[in-house]
Design an enzyme around this catalytic site. Structure first.
Site, mmCIF file in Angstrom:
data_model
loop_
_atom_site.group_PDB
_atom_site.id
_atom_site.type_symbol
_atom_site.label_atom_id
_atom_site.label_comp_id
_atom_site.label_asym_id
_atom_site.label_seq_id
_atom_site.Cartn_x
_atom_site.Cartn_y
_atom_site.Cartn_z
ATOM 1 N N ASP A 292 -5.564 -0.496 -2.388
ATOM 2 C CA ASP A 292 -4.391 0.324 -2.631
ATOM 3 C C ASP A 292 -4.445 0.767 -4.096
ATOM 4 O OD1 ASP A 292 -1.032 -0.017 -1.322
ATOM 5 O OD2 ASP A 292 -1.888 1.494 -2.665
ATOM 6 N N GLU A 499 8.491 2.427 -2.556
ATOM 7 C CA GLU A 499 8.152 1.166 -3.224
ATOM 8 C C GLU A 499 8.380 1.289 -4.725
ATOM 9 O OE1 GLU A 499 4.124 2.786 -2.194
ATOM 10 O OE2 GLU A 499 3.623 1.013 -3.336
#
Ligand code: GLC
Length: 634
Positions: A292, A499
């Site tokens: 990620d 997020e």
């Protein structure tokens, strides 16, 4: 095997097998070139010559695209082509994977088709629709010069406080597994006999490389934290969270992204057992595992002012099975990894070769070596009539009817009422309607420049004699003459969050008190339909629920708000089923049906209500809560 200079470039021959091309090319590569392929850099300001400079990387994350406001896709293509041409000028001319987060359409770009977020798509349970959404998204990406999307997210979200619930198709693994048909749309369907578990992308320039994410257990963390800990035994992890990856791998997914979360206390980006022994060994995944964004950097817990020690991160992540690193400092990372292979020998070259073989395999399978840069759809495909129709269909099928009338059905609404009231801060706001990951990660002020709001769609849907009055928060003045309104449509819900949304911006799954008061004050005087625009089930106070005549969950529908009016005015029936159980109160979260205090849900998983009648659902008898009430929640 080292191939001598001058030997015929077998890897450039599209008639050779993928594995033969991989072996020929890797045999020509220096260690620096191999490690270069393992990096995917972030969006970079074009240098003077618009190239990506001397850096040899394996790919780039286009992020928000060209550095100009509201850039059309033609500008995206120009940027992508410059990056690609720079890569093709390198010694071996290995093309780049050019990726972006196209998670509900080509959502980082302007004037594109924005589909409902995954939470709404999960309510459709429609595999063919998902495939068509994938096809449309892939075409709009290719028209922008890109060949890779970091999607689909196959999280099985279990805690509705997770700020990425809307990226999950459902709380139920089986529903998430069905929705992976989007991969077949994105990548295309392999020919008969094509090896299972092997990367595939159809030729012709209309398809892209897909990415199943975030492996594994991102939706099962304690407290619903993005980088939290998923604590459970392996049998439950495999049953609830690994299972959708079997569906993705069986659809030839080319890449899988590691999760920021941990499993039983061990970071996923450093989890050799799950990344290598399980995913690449037991599940036989043949594509590449990508980190990620800064997922590898985060393996190093930084003290105040400390710089990331890439030696420590690279050792952990690469040896665990990360093949490609998505991050902000490719040069630093490459230097660190080179020294770990050459000097300290903590990363064996065989691990580098395995990673590079996987990267080259994906690039050959995706045809990006062979496809000329210009072979792609025309920009006219972006937000074209066909794509808008698919998105509008998806909105229709995603709607879930939660309440229809107190004593008799309230919906469908009449198109020929003399005067109707539309209210609520989600009634005329495309940014709220599209949700996060729209232009910006946190969406919100996404100035779309295209799309149709609920208010605009309502004005289009009603008859010419009907007057539509819009007031975000109806004043007492308006309500003092409420009898003139036949009915009210109030659209409210959640502001977009992601997020990255700072925690001080409360993202509790509930409506603000002033919104609840407004709904009650209107519903006391005018028969009211409440439309909820949210990334997950939210708390619906009983007093408010009792006052309104109808409630529709519309999730985060995207640009085609007319999909909502198609159904509430009766041109289409409701088909959506709840992809998540609808809790009664935020105090019930996290849900644990075994707990003494647990109350039954306001509406069970799988709940469905249509104009004709309640339908029992192939997923189980909805009158008794469907499968999830029989499933442990852990
Ligand atoms: C983000 C997200 C991930 C996304 C990646 C690349 O941190 O967690 O879903 O694909 O960065 O933008």
């Amino acid at each position: 095997m080292v191939i001598m200079e001058g030997a015929p470039m077998l890897y450039r021959n599209p008639n050779e097998s993928i594995e033969a091309r991989v072996e020929d090319l890797i045999g020509r590569m220096t260690l620096e070139e191999k490690i270069g392929q393992m990096m995917m850099m972030g969006r970079v300001k074009p240098k003077e010559d618009d190239s990506i400079g001397p850096l040899i990387v394996g790919g780039a994350n286009a992020g928000r695209g060209p550095y100009e406001e509201a850039a059309p896709v033609e500008k995206w293509a120009e940027m992508a082509d410059k990056w690609q041409e720079a890569a093709l000028r390198s010694r071996l001319g290995i093309p780049l994977l050019l990726g972006v987060d196209a998670i509900h359409g080509h959502n980082r770009a302007y004037r594109t088709t924005i589909f409902p977020h995954n939470v709404g798509l999960g309510a459709t349970r429609d595999e063919d629709l998902m495939r068509r959404i994938g096809e449309a998204t892939a075409k709009e990406l290719r028209a922008s010069g890109l060949n890779y999307t970091f999607a689909p997210c196959v999280a099985v979200a279990k805690d509705l406080r997770w700020k990425r619930c809307y990226e999950s198709y459902s709380e139920e693994t089986e529903v998430v597994g069905k929705m992976t048909s989007i991969i077949t749309g994105l990548q295309g369907s392999p020919p008969e006999g094509y090896p299972k578990n092997y990367p595939f992308v159809a030729r012709g320039g209309n398809n892209v490389v897909a990415c199943a994410k975030h492996f594994v257990g991102d939706g099962g963390t304690e407290g619903g934290k993005t980088d939290g800990d998923t604590k459970m035994d392996e049998e439950m992890l495999e049953r609830d969270h690994v299972a959708p990856y079997l569906d993705c791998i069986s659809k030839n997914v080319c890449t899988i992204m590691a999760s920021f979360s941990s499993y039983n206390g061990e970071k996923m980006h450093a989890h050799k057992y799950l990344l290598t022994d399980v995913l690449k060994g037991k599940l036989k995944f043949k594509g590449l595992v990508i980190s990620d964004w800064r997922g590898v950097d985060k393996l190093h817990k930084l003290k105040e002012g400390e710089e990331v020690d890439y030696h420590a991160c690279a050792d952990l992540a690469i040896n665990a099975g990360i093949d490609m690193v998505l991050g902000p400092n490719p040069e630093k990372f490459q230097r660190a990894l080179l020294s770990l292979v050459n000097e300290t020998k903590v990363v064996p070259e065989s691990r580098i070769d395995d990673a590079v073989r996987r990267i080259l395999r994906v690039k050959f399978a995706a045809g990006i070596f062979d496809l000329p840069i210009s072979e792609r759809p025309s920009p006219d495909v972006v937000y074209c009539e066909l794509h808008r129709e698919i998105a509008r269909e998806a909105v229709r099928k995603s709607l879930v009817l939660l309440k229809n009338g107190k004593n008799k059905p309230f919906l469908p609404l009449s198109k020929d009422a003399e005067k109707i009231l539309v209210a609520g801060n989600h009634a005329n706001n495309l940014g709220y309607q599209c949700g996060a990951w729209t232009i910006f990660e946190t969406g919100d002020y996404a100035d779309r420049k295209n799309g149709i709001t609920i208010l605009e769609a309502t004005k289009e849907a009603v008859g010419p004699a009907t007057e539509v009055e819009f007031e975000m928060y109806p004043s007492s003045n308006t309500l003092s003459a409420a009898e003139k309104f036949k009915y009210a449509i109030i659209a409210v819900g959640e502001r977009p969050y992601a997020e990255y949304t700072p925690t001080y911006l409360k993202t509790e799954p509930l409506l603000q008190p002033n919104v609840v008061d407004m709904i009650c004050s209107v519903a006391d005087k005018v028969p009211t339909l409440l439309i909820l625009i949210s990334g997950r089930p939210i708390e619906l106070e009983k007093k408010m629920l009792d006052k309104v005549e109808g409630v529709v969950a519309a999730w985060l529908p995207g640009t085609e708000g007319n999909g909502i009016t198609d159904v509430i005015f009766g041109d289409h029936d409701f088909e959506g089923r709840l992809p998540f159980a609808w809790f009664e109160s935020v105090n019930q979260l996290p849900k644990d049906p075994e707990a003494k205090s647990y109350n039954p849900d306001r509406f069970p998983f799988g709940h469905i209500l249509t104009y004709n009648k309640k339908r029992t659902d192939p997923e189980g008898d909805m009158d008794n809560g469907g499968p999830s009430s029989k499933r442990p929640w852990k």
